[in-house]
Design a protein around this motif. Structure first.
Motif, PDB file in Angstrom:
ATOM      1  N   TYR A  36       0.820  -1.213   0.000  1.00 51.04           N
ATOM      2  CA  TYR A  36       0.000   0.000   0.000  1.00 51.04           C
ATOM      3  C   TYR A  36       0.855   1.265   0.000  1.00 51.04           C
ATOM      4  O   TYR A  36       0.608   2.181  -0.781  1.00 51.04           O
ATOM      5  CB  TYR A  36      -0.967   0.025   1.192  1.00 51.04           C
ATOM      6  N   SER A  37       1.854   1.343   0.837  1.00 49.63           N
ATOM      7  CA  SER A  37       2.636   2.584   0.926  1.00 49.63           C
ATOM      8  C   SER A  37       3.381   2.860  -0.377  1.00 49.63           C
ATOM      9  O   SER A  37       3.511   4.020  -0.791  1.00 49.63           O
ATOM     10  CB  SER A  37       3.594   2.552   2.110  1.00 49.63           C
ATOM     11  N   GLN A  38       3.842   1.825  -1.059  1.00 47.97           N
ATOM     12  CA  GLN A  38       4.533   2.024  -2.340  1.00 47.97           C
ATOM     13  C   GLN A  38       3.562   2.541  -3.401  1.00 47.97           C
ATOM     14  O   GLN A  38       3.883   3.463  -4.157  1.00 47.97           O
ATOM     15  CB  GLN A  38       5.158   0.712  -2.810  1.00 47.97           C
ATOM     16  N   HIS A  40       0.701   4.065  -2.873  1.00 50.03           N
ATOM     17  CA  HIS A  40       0.276   5.403  -2.450  1.00 50.03           C
ATOM     18  C   HIS A  40       1.318   6.442  -2.875  1.00 50.03           C
ATOM     19  O   HIS A  40       0.970   7.501  -3.419  1.00 50.03           O
ATOM     20  CB  HIS A  40       0.069   5.420  -0.931  1.00 50.03           C
ATOM     21  N   GLY A  41       2.582   6.164  -2.652  1.00 48.53           N
ATOM     22  CA  GLY A  41       3.643   7.086  -3.038  1.00 48.53           C
ATOM     23  C   GLY A  41       3.694   7.298  -4.542  1.00 48.53           C
ATOM     24  O   GLY A  41       3.916   8.421  -5.023  1.00 48.53           O
ATOM     25  N   ARG A  49      -0.897  14.458  -3.457  1.00 47.37           N
ATOM     26  CA  ARG A  49      -1.315  13.753  -2.238  1.00 47.37           C
ATOM     27  C   ARG A  49      -2.833  13.741  -2.078  1.00 47.37           C
ATOM     28  O   ARG A  49      -3.389  12.832  -1.486  1.00 47.37           O
ATOM     29  CB  ARG A  49      -0.655  14.378  -1.019  1.00 47.37           C
ATOM     30  N   ASP A  53      -4.788   8.862  -1.667  1.00 48.72           N
ATOM     31  CA  ASP A  53      -5.567   7.949  -0.824  1.00 48.72           C
ATOM     32  C   ASP A  53      -6.631   7.222  -1.641  1.00 48.72           C
ATOM     33  O   ASP A  53      -6.759   6.000  -1.565  1.00 48.72           O
ATOM     34  CB  ASP A  53      -6.249   8.694   0.327  1.00 48.72           C
TER      35      ASP A  53
END
Length: 136
Positions: A36-38, A40-41, A49, A53
């Motif tokens: 998820y964090s990858q 999202h980035g 930004r 999400d």
């Protein structure tokens, strides 16, 4: 760490986890936790930004919905997830272009309304909500 993540050692391939998630949907949480964090980035770098999400979440909703079509011969799900994300970003760009073309044709500018006008419209809507709800 999710309960599903505790069920899988870090050495388990994404393919194994996705394959199992077809029978046990909660297992897909491991893929979400891993990437998820990858994702999202990646979205944040391309669209900002404010949209990251939503599009990162939509990536995993889409991946979950089509996980039964995942090619289990590919142990790493990252290329698949980035492909889904890239398609969603492209769809966003196309929708934005259509919106701009429509605004150009009609001569309206959605951004011409000032903040004060938006506040007035919202307050008016809130004020009317009570009587409308009571009438129904």
């Amino acid at each position: 760490m999710t309960a599903a993540a505790r069920m899988f050692p870090a050495s388990d391939t994404d393919a194994a986890i996705i394959g199992r998630s077809v029978r046990e949907p909660e297992c897909f949480a491991v893929v979400f936790d891993r990437y998820y964090s990858q994702i999202h980035g990646y979205v944040a770098r391309r669209l900002g930004r404010s949209l990251a999400d939503d599009l990162a979440s939509e990536t995993f909703l889409t991946a979950f919905a089509i996980r039964d079509r995942y090619d289990l011969a590919h142990p790493d799900a990252r290329p698949w997830l980035y492909g889904i994300t890239s398609n969603l970003i492209a769809r966003h760009h196309r929708a934005e272009q259509r919106r701009y073309r429509a605004m150009a044709r009609t001569g309206t500018d959605e951004t011409s309304q000032g903040h004060a006008e938006e506040v007035v419209v919202r307050l008016d809507a809130v004020a009317r909500r009570g009587p409308l709800a009571a009438a129904g």
